[in-house]
Design an enzyme around this catalytic site. Structure first.
Site, PDB file in Angstrom:
ATOM      1  N   HIS A  84      -2.616   8.170   6.342  1.00 49.62           N
ATOM      2  CA  HIS A  84      -1.585   8.965   5.674  1.00 49.62           C
ATOM      3  C   HIS A  84      -2.180  10.225   5.040  1.00 49.62           C
ATOM      4  O   HIS A  84      -1.534  11.282   5.005  1.00 49.62           O
ATOM      5  CB  HIS A  84      -0.892   8.141   4.589  1.00 49.62           C
ATOM      6  CG  HIS A  84       0.227   7.290   5.085  1.00 49.62           C
ATOM      7  ND1 HIS A  84       1.363   7.805   5.662  1.00 49.62           N
ATOM      8  CD2 HIS A  84       0.394   5.941   5.086  1.00 49.62           C
ATOM      9  CE1 HIS A  84       2.188   6.818   5.991  1.00 49.62           C
ATOM     10  NE2 HIS A  84       1.616   5.677   5.656  1.00 49.62           N
ATOM     11  N   GLY A 132       0.832  -1.195   0.000  1.00 50.55           N
ATOM     12  CA  GLY A 132       0.000   0.000   0.000  1.00 50.55           C
ATOM     13  C   GLY A 132       0.868   1.246   0.000  1.00 50.55           C
ATOM     14  O   GLY A 132       1.966   1.257   0.548  1.00 50.55           O
ATOM     15  N   CYS A 156       5.611   0.216   7.786  1.00 51.34           N
ATOM     16  CA  CYS A 156       5.343   1.295   6.836  1.00 51.34           C
ATOM     17  C   CYS A 156       6.565   1.539   5.970  1.00 51.34           C
ATOM     18  O   CYS A 156       7.698   1.551   6.464  1.00 51.34           O
ATOM     19  CB  CYS A 156       4.974   2.563   7.600  1.00 51.34           C
ATOM     20  SG  CYS A 156       4.507   3.962   6.566  1.00 51.34           S
ATOM     21  N   LEU A 157       6.341   1.746   4.688  1.00 50.50           N
ATOM     22  CA  LEU A 157       7.449   2.033   3.782  1.00 50.50           C
ATOM     23  C   LEU A 157       8.105   3.365   4.131  1.00 50.50           C
ATOM     24  O   LEU A 157       9.247   3.608   3.745  1.00 50.50           O
ATOM     25  CB  LEU A 157       6.965   2.053   2.334  1.00 50.50           C
ATOM     26  CG  LEU A 157       6.461   0.728   1.780  1.00 50.50           C
ATOM     27  CD1 LEU A 157       6.047   0.879   0.318  1.00 50.50           C
ATOM     28  CD2 LEU A 157       7.502  -0.364   1.925  1.00 50.50           C
ATOM     29  N   HIS A 188      -4.848   2.185   7.377  1.00 41.33           N
ATOM     30  CA  HIS A 188      -3.473   2.660   7.485  1.00 41.33           C
ATOM     31  C   HIS A 188      -3.176   3.729   6.433  1.00 41.33           C
ATOM     32  O   HIS A 188      -2.595   4.777   6.727  1.00 41.33           O
ATOM     33  CB  HIS A 188      -2.536   1.465   7.313  1.00 41.33           C
ATOM     34  CG  HIS A 188      -1.082   1.798   7.344  1.00 41.33           C
ATOM     35  ND1 HIS A 188      -0.245   1.414   8.366  1.00 41.33           N
ATOM     36  CD2 HIS A 188      -0.297   2.458   6.460  1.00 41.33           C
ATOM     37  CE1 HIS A 188       0.995   1.837   8.122  1.00 41.33           C
ATOM     38  NE2 HIS A 188       0.978   2.469   6.958  1.00 41.33           N
ATOM     39  N   GLU A 189      -3.602   3.472   5.206  1.00 40.97           N
ATOM     40  CA  GLU A 189      -3.317   4.401   4.119  1.00 40.97           C
ATOM     41  C   GLU A 189      -4.174   5.661   4.204  1.00 40.97           C
ATOM     42  O   GLU A 189      -3.701   6.764   3.900  1.00 40.97           O
ATOM     43  CB  GLU A 189      -3.508   3.710   2.766  1.00 40.97           C
ATOM     44  CG  GLU A 189      -2.604   2.521   2.528  1.00 40.97           C
ATOM     45  CD  GLU A 189      -1.126   2.844   2.690  1.00 40.97           C
ATOM     46  OE1 GLU A 189      -0.734   4.015   2.496  1.00 40.97           O
ATOM     47  OE2 GLU A 189      -0.361   1.939   3.021  1.00 40.97           O
ATOM     48  N   GLN A 195       3.081  10.059   0.921  1.00 37.15           N
ATOM     49  CA  GLN A 195       4.342   9.339   1.107  1.00 37.15           C
ATOM     50  C   GLN A 195       5.329   9.588  -0.016  1.00 37.15           C
ATOM     51  O   GLN A 195       6.529   9.373   0.156  1.00 37.15           O
ATOM     52  CB  GLN A 195       4.074   7.837   1.218  1.00 37.15           C
ATOM     53  CG  GLN A 195       3.387   7.429   2.512  1.00 37.15           C
ATOM     54  CD  GLN A 195       3.217   5.935   2.572  1.00 37.15           C
ATOM     55  OE1 GLN A 195       2.209   5.403   2.109  1.00 37.15           O
ATOM     56  NE2 GLN A 195       4.194   5.254   3.129  1.00 37.15           N
TER      57      GLN A 195
END
Length: 218
Positions: free
Chosen positions: A183, A89, A137-138, A179-180, A94
């Site tokens: 962001h 994701g 998380c990336l 989660h996304e 991000q």
């Protein structure tokens, strides 16, 4: 974890959930999708993924008013960057794009499965059951900690062709979407970690700073 949620891949992804996700995503797309890309790492991903401490991660995203080829190209670049980072994701903020755009693919290892493109996503309802699951998380590589979230959600959004959609999600997909969507509001999963000691320990070990965490009020 979610996982590397923005998200590194969990090897134990439930195949049934993944298949349901694939069917849902396929229904929301044209037969020939302009956003389909190969699920592989490339040497030079088109977009930089910003890390914890960057102001762009704390900037609230703006709604998208026009869905066009330029936006679909951005979604393609986000998918390429996500796959290259072995994530499931990725959100616009991000990669330095303050727009309400998400790309998700919890079935990374299935080349035939379609990713999900969410434009202006809005969670309209949360289930009453809460579950604890390890997230990562990336934008915060190397950090994996437990987060409590509702196990089911209802969502409305527009797909990559601008068509309004609604969906129900549970399990890993529901968690990934939550989660996304966080962001898009400038919220990171570490802000939701309730164990301060464990959070500080892991962040310090990986070279991050506690001052970059903004704990949510409970």
């Amino acid at each position: 974890m979610l996982v590397s949620y923005s998200l590194a891949i969990n090897e134990s992804l439930n195949k049934i959930v993944a298949n349901q996700f694939s069917q849902l995503a396929r229904k929301s797309r044209n037969n020939v999708s302009s956003t389909k890309v190969k699920k592989e790492a490339i040497e030079n991903p088109p977009l930089e993924i910003f890390k914890l401490g960057s102001e762009t991660l704390r900037t609230e995203a703006k709604r998208i008013s026009k869905v066009d080829n330029k936006l679909r190209d951005l979604a393609r670049d986000m998918l390429k960057s996500m796959y290259s980072a072995k994530g499931i994701g990725l959100a616009g903020p991000q990669v330095g794009i303050s727009k309400e755009l998400l790309v998700i693919d919890i079935n990374f290892e299935d080349s035939a499965a379609e990713p999900l493109i969410l434009i202006n996503p809005e969670i309209t309802a949360f289930g009453s059951t809460l579950t604890t699951y390890e997230e990562g998380c990336l934008s915060i590589p190397g950090i994996y900690l437990n987060v409590v979230r509702p196990s089911t959600i209802k969502l409305k959004f527009r797909d990559e062709m601008g068509r309004p959609r609604k969906m129900n999600a549970d399990g890993l997909l529901a968690r990934c979407i939550q989660h996304e969507v966080d962001h898009l509001r400038g919220v990171l999963f570490v802000d939701r970690v309730t164990s301060t000691d464990e959070l500080k320990k892991e962040l310090t070990k990986e070279g991050y700073k506690m001052k970059d965490v903004i704990p949510l009020q409970t």
